[in-house]
Design a protein around this motif. Structure first.
Motif, PDB file in Angstrom:
ATOM      1  N   VAL A 165     -33.511  -5.528  -3.704  1.00 18.86           N
ATOM      2  CA  VAL A 165     -32.579  -5.467  -4.842  1.00 18.86           C
ATOM      3  C   VAL A 165     -33.209  -4.571  -5.897  1.00 18.86           C
ATOM      4  O   VAL A 165     -34.401  -4.695  -6.189  1.00 18.86           O
ATOM      5  N   SER A 166     -32.402  -3.663  -6.452  1.00 16.99           N
ATOM      6  CA  SER A 166     -32.958  -2.753  -7.447  1.00 16.99           C
ATOM      7  C   SER A 166     -31.849  -2.139  -8.285  1.00 16.99           C
ATOM      8  O   SER A 166     -30.675  -2.125  -7.892  1.00 16.99           O
ATOM      9  N   ASP A 167     -32.239  -1.619  -9.437  1.00 13.92           N
ATOM     10  CA  ASP A 167     -31.369  -0.742 -10.207  1.00 13.92           C
ATOM     11  C   ASP A 167     -30.963   0.429  -9.311  1.00 13.92           C
ATOM     12  O   ASP A 167     -31.753   0.909  -8.502  1.00 13.92           O
ATOM     13  N   SER A 168     -29.738   0.883  -9.446  1.00 14.41           N
ATOM     14  CA  SER A 168     -29.199   1.910  -8.554  1.00 14.41           C
ATOM     15  C   SER A 168     -30.045   3.180  -8.541  1.00 14.41           C
ATOM     16  O   SER A 168     -30.424   3.677  -7.474  1.00 14.41           O
ATOM     17  N   ASP A 169     -30.368   3.706  -9.702  1.00 18.81           N
ATOM     18  CA  ASP A 169     -31.156   4.945  -9.766  1.00 18.81           C
ATOM     19  C   ASP A 169     -32.556   4.745  -9.194  1.00 18.81           C
ATOM     20  O   ASP A 169     -33.086   5.612  -8.487  1.00 18.81           O
TER      21      ASP A 169
END
Length: 322
Positions: free
Chosen positions: A237-241
């Motif tokens: 899971v991560s920030d898109s960028d």
């Protein structure tokens, strides 16, 4: 202060398999096996992974359209799995679903106006005059003419039908839309129109999205954060960028490498995964990606990886980083 509209904790959905001769349960398909994530008000979380990994099952389980074996689902602080029938109906006003196939999700015998009004009738919205007015507002909100309301689904293109399905989902002013691969059945040029429509609606109506898809390039365009799912579990899971800049899990890296590059001189290397997903009835011991991973170690075949937090909301389940 908790700003989450949705919280999913250790969600499990297992489908029983019956024997052919004797109607006895002989095993379970572990479609969702310990999934957890959260979505903030007005945020879009992209949920990606290849076909059969459990994405759509997760979305339907959140709405209690499927039986949940265990786990917790909180919507605006309410435990969805403990709601009684009337309470669930009221909560579902705020959680609506957009299906992958807009044609199959519309009744071919009903006019578009009747299909949208049906949602309003189910939730006891106003008088007939008020419902007619609301239906006209909705069809125009998604960029179609109110003169279309007397037509039937077969008279529209795929993109128009998806706009109609979005209008129907917005009928009772939900706070969360679960978008189950809403553009995968559409032409590429139409996909961008629907994505732009969803983004504009989110800004105007302050709706949160769980955007389910298998195309990472589409998900990046609309999502603030991305969760990558493999064989019933979320592996990163991560920030898109950040995910596109620094993917950590080998499966995520392989997905990113499969995105087409326009530049013919690009030296981007494609990661080819050998083999297929393991049998979801008998998930492998240890890491579920071990039979396809180029970095697999002994412990990957014996120990299930723990979730490692790299900060900034970036987590990964992989032995490489322990």
């Amino acid at each position: 202060m908790n700003n989450n509209i949705l919280e999913v904790n250790d969600l499990k959905v297992h489908f029983p398999i019956k024997g052919q001769l004797i109607p006895k349960t002989v095993g379970y398909v572990k479609a969702v096996d310990g999934v957890g994530f959260d979505i903030e008000y007005g945020e879009t979380l992209g949920l990606v992974g290849e076909s059969g990994c459990g994405k759509s099952t997760t979305g339907r389980a959140i709405l209690r359209l499927l039986k949940v074996n265990s786990g917790r689902i909180f919507f605006e602080g309410k435990d969805v799995l403990k709601l009684k029938k009337n309470e669930l109906k009221e909560t579902r006003k705020n959680m609506q679903l957009i299906f992958q196939d807009p044609y199959a999700s519309l009744n071919p015998r009903m006019t578009i106006g009747d299909a949208i009004e049906e949602v309003l009738l189910v939730h006891n919205f106003g008088t007939r005059l008020q419902r007619n007015k609301r239906t006209e507002e909705l069809i125009q909100l998604v960029g179609l003419s109110k003169t279309y309301l007397t037509r039937h689904p077969h008279e529209f293109s795929g993109g128009q039908r998806q706009r109609i399905v979005i209008a129907r989902a917005l009928a009772v002013e939900p706070k969360l839309l679960i978008c189950d691969e809403p553009v995968s059945a559409l032409d590429v040029s139409i996909q961008s129109q629907i994505i732009n429509l969803l983004e504009n609606l989110q800004k105007e109506l302050d709706i949160a999205y769980l955007f389910i898809a298998h195309d990472l390039s589409v998900v990046k365009h609309i999502s603030k954060r991305i969760a990558v799912m493999y064989l019933g579990k979320i592996v990163e899971v991560s920030d898109s960028d950040e995910l596109f800049r620094n993917a950590l899990h080998p499966y995520t890296q392989a997905l990113l490498s499969a995105i087409p590059v326009i530049d013919p001189d690009s030296k981007k290397k494609r990661i080819i995964l050998e083999g297929d997903m393991q049998d979801i009835m008998e998930p492998p011991k240890g890491c579920r990606f071990n039979n396809r991973c180029m970095y697999a170690m002994d412990r990957c075949y014996n120990e299930e990886p723990e979730t490692i937090d790299f900060g900034g909301g970036h987590t990964v389940d992989c032995h490489l980083y322990k």
